[in-house]
Design a protein around this motif. Structure first.
Motif, PDB file in Angstrom:
ATOM      1  N   GLY A  82       0.888  -1.230  -0.162  1.00 44.67           N
ATOM      2  CA  GLY A  82      -0.191  -0.074  -0.247  1.00 44.67           C
ATOM      3  C   GLY A  82       0.822   1.421   0.060  1.00 44.67           C
ATOM      4  O   GLY A  82       0.168   2.467  -0.653  1.00 44.67           O
ATOM      5  N   ASP A  83       2.227   1.141   0.239  1.00 44.31           N
ATOM      6  CA  ASP A  83       3.056   2.246   0.472  1.00 44.31           C
ATOM      7  C   ASP A  83       2.872   2.745  -1.194  1.00 44.31           C
ATOM      8  O   ASP A  83       3.082   1.978  -2.092  1.00 44.31           O
ATOM      9  CB  ASP A  83       4.519   2.003   0.631  1.00 44.31           C
ATOM     10  CG  ASP A  83       4.630   1.772   2.267  1.00 44.31           C
ATOM     11  OD1 ASP A  83       3.555   2.069   2.877  1.00 44.31           O
ATOM     12  OD2 ASP A  83       5.379   1.159   2.613  1.00 44.31           O
ATOM     13  N   GLU A  84       3.122   4.353  -1.286  1.00 44.30           N
ATOM     14  CA  GLU A  84       3.077   4.851  -2.532  1.00 44.30           C
ATOM     15  C   GLU A  84       4.663   5.426  -2.846  1.00 44.30           C
ATOM     16  O   GLU A  84       5.015   6.095  -1.855  1.00 44.30           O
ATOM     17  CB  GLU A  84       1.986   5.935  -2.878  1.00 44.30           C
ATOM     18  CG  GLU A  84       0.626   5.492  -2.584  1.00 44.30           C
ATOM     19  CD  GLU A  84      -0.210   6.416  -2.921  1.00 44.30           C
ATOM     20  OE1 GLU A  84      -0.024   7.447  -3.560  1.00 44.30           O
ATOM     21  OE2 GLU A  84      -1.402   6.310  -2.310  1.00 44.30           O
ATOM     22  N   LEU A  85       5.332   5.212  -3.848  1.00 44.45           N
ATOM     23  CA  LEU A  85       6.417   5.578  -4.261  1.00 44.45           C
ATOM     24  C   LEU A  85       6.514   6.984  -4.665  1.00 44.45           C
ATOM     25  O   LEU A  85       5.838   7.267  -5.763  1.00 44.45           O
ATOM     26  CB  LEU A  85       7.434   4.635  -5.186  1.00 44.45           C
ATOM     27  CG  LEU A  85       7.288   3.088  -4.789  1.00 44.45           C
ATOM     28  CD1 LEU A  85       7.906   2.412  -6.050  1.00 44.45           C
ATOM     29  CD2 LEU A  85       7.814   2.894  -3.489  1.00 44.45           C
ATOM     30  N   LEU A  86       7.322   7.710  -3.781  1.00 46.43           N
ATOM     31  CA  LEU A  86       7.534   9.453  -4.265  1.00 46.43           C
ATOM     32  C   LEU A  86       8.667   9.538  -4.883  1.00 46.43           C
ATOM     33  O   LEU A  86       8.886  10.192  -6.026  1.00 46.43           O
ATOM     34  CB  LEU A  86       7.081   9.904  -3.073  1.00 46.43           C
ATOM     35  CG  LEU A  86       5.760  10.118  -2.209  1.00 46.43           C
ATOM     36  CD1 LEU A  86       5.861  10.936  -1.091  1.00 46.43           C
ATOM     37  CD2 LEU A  86       4.803  10.355  -3.141  1.00 46.43           C
TER      38      LEU A  86
END
Length: 421
Positions: free
Chosen positions: A19-23
């Motif tokens: 669920g982590d979004e990559l920035l």
């Protein structure tokens, strides 16, 4: 924004969660999977993520691949040119939707070797190519003269092409280039100047000279001149002269030799075959691979009739191999030369033959039919007109043997189909 949908043990240990979004990776904003693949080769880098609406930095320290499964989506950038010879503009109606998409994306040039014009890139894109070492790239130049190229592409942004190429080359990016030749526009002296100029640009490895492809679906399009035998011979003479002078830097595609009614050059002439996907050296490669497959296949007596299906340009060439095939396998062969009614008879290559034309024109009565894999959409059994191999088999009343268009395993696959090898 790309989201993590799966984790390896290493990634979990580093602190990542589903669920982590990559920035950001390595301090740079994440654009697509290429950013991840580049930094995953490094042992140390930081990843900025968004978790539950909050930014967090994960410090990656590893000795093997991180193993993140991310829902990447890479849609190709759309072409912004209006090329006078654009093949997509010459397609008939009723084909797969994907065939009408005009893409022009440097990322796919690196990934799959597709040619791009670089008219829709920015300075930031050039920086990214250099930083991620996206090499080699495949670039459609057509003419190094800015005025001629702009006329052909109908896009003023093309005037920065040489600047971009010089910047890429100076930073270690290798480039393979192509010149699609329209008689009277970018042949002759323009062509010679283009090849000589490209040789001067650091990083440019090869030049493929390809004749313009014209279909019969050019209503309301610019009137262009097709390559004929005389023009083909003149172009071959020029390019072969420069090939000798510039140590194998440039080649004409095989189609030029077919149009000129001249034999293609020997296998060694094509070097590392860097431009094979552009039709440069395909016939020499076919000859090499066919003869190798012939030698590697046991002599048998199949007592079958096997028909070949190909386009009109390759048909007379393929005919020359049939006596060898008949003797080795104990079969009777017949070459079906299929006229391209779908695109027009000016289109003669096997890779653009449709199932409909095969079903209308192929002679019946064979025990099997052989056709090259480049008639089908990659990794599928579907022709350009959407019909499948099984539909053609049903129409012809016999199975189809799909062989590599390179000639590799050509003989062996026919023998194997009948249970002999």
């Amino acid at each position: 924004m790309p989201r993590i949908i799966g984790l390896s043990r290493i990634a979990k240990r580093m602190g990542f969660k589903t669920g982590d979004e990559l920035l950001k990776i390595g301090g740079y904003a994440v654009v697509d999977e290429l950013d991840y693949l580049f930094y995953d080769n490094e042992n140390k880098f930081d990843v900025e993520i968004l978790r539950d609406g909050k930014r967090k930095t994960v410090k990656v320290r590893k000795s093997q691949p991180l193993g993140l499964d991310v829902d990447w989506e890479m849609k190709p950038a759309v072409c912004k040119n209006k090329c006078i010879f654009c093949f997509v503009d010459q397609l008939p109606k009723g084909m797969r939707d994907s065939l009408y998409i005009k893409d022009d994306d440097y990322r796919f040039s690196f990934i799959s070797g597709s040619y791009v014009t670089m008219t829709n890139v920015t300075d930031e894109d050039i920086d990214r190519i250099i930083r991620l070492k996206l090499s080699p790239l495949y670039i459609s130049v057509h003419a190094l003269n800015d005025g001629v190229r702009q006329y052909m592409l109908k896009n003023p942004n093309t005037r920065r092409l040489r600047e971009y190429m010089e910047r890429l080359g100076k930073n270690g990016i290798q480039m393979h280039t192509q010149l699609v030749i329209v008689p009277g526009i970018n042949d002759g002296k323009v062509l010679e100047d283009s090849i000589r100029g490209l040789k001067e640009i650091e990083g440019v490895q090869t030049v493929a000279v390809v004749p313009v492809g014209l279909t019969e679906h050019r209503a309301k399009l610019e009137n262009l001149t097709a390559v004929d035998e005389n023009n083909a011979r003149e172009t071959i003479a020029l390019v072969e002269k420069l090939h000798a002078e510039l140590n194998g830097f440039c080649w004409c595609s095989d189609e030029y030799y077919v149009k000129a009614n001249l034999p293609v050059r020997e296998y060694s002439y094509y070097g590392a075959f860097d431009q094979i996907e552009n039709g440069v050296g395909m016939l020499a490669e076919f000859d090499e691979n066919f003869r190798y497959s012939l030698d590697e296949t046991e002599r048998v007596a199949l007592n079958k009739r096997v028909d070949m299906i190909t386009g009109t340009s390759f048909a007379p060439i393929l005919e020359k191999y049939m006596p060898m095939l008949e003797e080795k396998l104990g079969i009777k062969c017949r070459v079906n030369s299929v006229e391209n009614d779908f695109f027009g008879h000016s289109v003669t290559v096997a890779g653009l033959i449709t199932a409909g034309d095969i079903m209308k024109q192929a002679q019946r009565g064979a025990d099997a039919y052989v056709l090259p894999d480049n008639m089908l959409r990659e990794f599928t059994d579907t022709f350009l007109d959407g019909k499948t191999v099984s539909e053609v088999e049903a129409a012809l009343g016999a199975p189809i043997i799909v062989v590599p268009h390179s000639g590799s395993d050509f003989v062996k696959l026919i023998a194997a189909h009948f249970g002999r090898q």
